[in-house]
Design an enzyme around this catalytic site. Sequence first.
Site, PDB file in Angstrom:
ATOM      1  N   ASP A  67       0.833  -1.206   0.000  1.00  0.00           N
ATOM      2  CA  ASP A  67       0.000   0.000   0.000  1.00  0.00           C
ATOM      3  C   ASP A  67       0.866   1.253   0.000  1.00  0.00           C
ATOM      4  O   ASP A  67       2.085   1.183   0.172  1.00  0.00           O
ATOM      5  CB  ASP A  67      -0.963  -0.012   1.199  1.00  0.00           C
ATOM      6  CG  ASP A  67      -0.273  -0.413   2.508  1.00  0.00           C
ATOM      7  OD1 ASP A  67       0.969  -0.355   2.568  1.00  0.00           O
ATOM      8  OD2 ASP A  67      -0.987  -0.781   3.455  1.00  0.00           O
ATOM      9  N   ASN A 136      -7.342  -2.244  14.372  1.00  0.00           N
ATOM     10  CA  ASN A 136      -8.767  -2.363  14.021  1.00  0.00           C
ATOM     11  C   ASN A 136      -9.029  -3.533  13.063  1.00  0.00           C
ATOM     12  O   ASN A 136     -10.123  -3.677  12.528  1.00  0.00           O
ATOM     13  CB  ASN A 136      -9.298  -1.041  13.431  1.00  0.00           C
ATOM     14  CG  ASN A 136      -8.678  -0.697  12.080  1.00  0.00           C
ATOM     15  OD1 ASN A 136      -7.933  -1.491  11.502  1.00  0.00           O
ATOM     16  ND2 ASN A 136      -8.995   0.478  11.564  1.00  0.00           N
ATOM     17  N   HIS A 138      -7.377  -4.165  10.142  1.00  0.00           N
ATOM     18  CA  HIS A 138      -7.112  -3.969   8.707  1.00  0.00           C
ATOM     19  C   HIS A 138      -5.841  -4.711   8.281  1.00  0.00           C
ATOM     20  O   HIS A 138      -4.939  -4.943   9.077  1.00  0.00           O
ATOM     21  CB  HIS A 138      -7.073  -2.490   8.317  1.00  0.00           C
ATOM     22  CG  HIS A 138      -5.871  -1.703   8.746  1.00  0.00           C
ATOM     23  ND1 HIS A 138      -5.962  -0.487   9.381  1.00  0.00           N
ATOM     24  CD2 HIS A 138      -4.538  -1.931   8.605  1.00  0.00           C
ATOM     25  CE1 HIS A 138      -4.742  -0.013   9.600  1.00  0.00           C
ATOM     26  NE2 HIS A 138      -3.864  -0.874   9.149  1.00  0.00           N
ATOM     27  N   GLU A 143      -9.671  -1.266   5.210  1.00  0.00           N
ATOM     28  CA  GLU A 143     -10.239  -0.833   6.480  1.00  0.00           C
ATOM     29  C   GLU A 143     -11.566  -1.536   6.770  1.00  0.00           C
ATOM     30  O   GLU A 143     -12.297  -1.913   5.849  1.00  0.00           O
ATOM     31  CB  GLU A 143     -10.487   0.681   6.432  1.00  0.00           C
ATOM     32  CG  GLU A 143      -9.224   1.528   6.355  1.00  0.00           C
ATOM     33  CD  GLU A 143      -8.573   1.758   7.714  1.00  0.00           C
ATOM     34  OE1 GLU A 143      -8.421   0.787   8.480  1.00  0.00           O
ATOM     35  OE2 GLU A 143      -8.209   2.916   7.997  1.00  0.00           O
TER      36      GLU A 143
HETATM   37  C1  GLP Z   1      -0.389   0.394   8.440  1.00  0.00           C
HETATM   38  C2  GLP Z   1      -0.097  -0.455   7.208  1.00  0.00           C
HETATM   39  C3  GLP Z   1      -0.389  -1.910   7.461  1.00  0.00           C
HETATM   40  C4  GLP Z   1       0.224  -2.339   8.759  1.00  0.00           C
HETATM   41  C5  GLP Z   1      -0.383  -1.568   9.894  1.00  0.00           C
HETATM   42  C6  GLP Z   1       0.108  -1.970  11.260  1.00  0.00           C
HETATM   43  O1  GLP Z   1      -1.705   0.782   8.508  1.00  0.00           O
HETATM   44  N1  GLP Z   1      -0.813  -0.014   6.053  1.00  0.00           N
HETATM   45  O2  GLP Z   1       0.102  -2.672   6.368  1.00  0.00           O
HETATM   46  O3  GLP Z   1       0.031  -3.720   8.965  1.00  0.00           O
HETATM   47  O4  GLP Z   1      -0.059  -0.206   9.680  1.00  0.00           O
HETATM   48  O5  GLP Z   1       1.208  -1.211  11.624  1.00  0.00           O
HETATM   49  P1  GLP Z   1       2.095  -1.468  12.906  1.00  0.00           P
HETATM   50  O6  GLP Z   1       2.941  -2.642  12.582  1.00  0.00           O
HETATM   51  O7  GLP Z   1       2.887  -0.208  13.035  1.00  0.00           O
HETATM   52  O8  GLP Z   1       1.162  -1.709  14.053  1.00  0.00           O
END
Ligand code: GLP
Length: 243
Positions: A67, A136, A138, A143
């Site tokens: 992404d 959440n 995702h 989302e």
């Molecule tokens: C972002 C990314 C996700 C990732 C998520 C969790 O939203 N788009 O791909 O899995 O964050 O991030 P973290 O590992 O910092 O909790």
Amino acid sequence: MRISIFHGVHDLSAALARDLVDRLHRTPALILGLPTGRTPLHFYRCLVTLSTEGHADFSRATTFNLDEFLGVAPEQAGSYQQYMERHFFRHINIDRRQIHFLNGAAPSADAECARYEADIAAAGGIDLQVLGIGANGHIGFNEPGEHLAARTHRVILRPETRRANAAPFGGDPNNVPTEALSMGMATILQARSIALMATGAEKAECVAEMTRGPLTTRLPASFLQLHPDVHVMLDEAAARRIR
Ligand code: GLP
């Protein structure tokens, strides 16, 4: 779903890095789907160490990142492309032409998403998709909501996701773009293997729901239950609701 529980993020990351490098030995032209976020930072560090020590050869590998923020150019601070450069790509021997990103500053978001799907298909599909998970539920930037998109698409970020991603934008959630481009659910589920990493107590609830709960668009990661080869890799804090 295969679930492994590790003492902490260091053992978890080392195990996933070893698994990836084993796959790379078996299939030098491995096609990888890669995540960003805080969770995979140590995983990338492990891969860089393995590569520096001569145990991992990325010269024939291909990567597709999950992404990118909409409106953020590749060279701009805060872009996921900058994150990947800093933490991974500049330290390994990958062929730059084999690194793929969604361009958040492309003139047409829709055309950019279609281009990405076509590039993944042309590469032959993803062998191993590595994922993190948002608190959440995702995955990528898919989302929770009334519906999910199958293919790479433009998405409106939820307030909690903008808060969680504030660090590279000066710590202010208001500076985080309101939209992003993300692989869709089918793009992710068509990967031949999936490894999902989750660490920390704030992920415990969604991890329990993801592995045990019903499939629901309210928790996009729950759809991973449909996939025949998912390895869920947790630290003890993230696993505490499923023990
Ligand atoms: C972002 C990314 C996700 C990732 C998520 C969790 O939203 N788009 O791909 O899995 O964050 O991030 P973290 O590992 O910092 O909790």
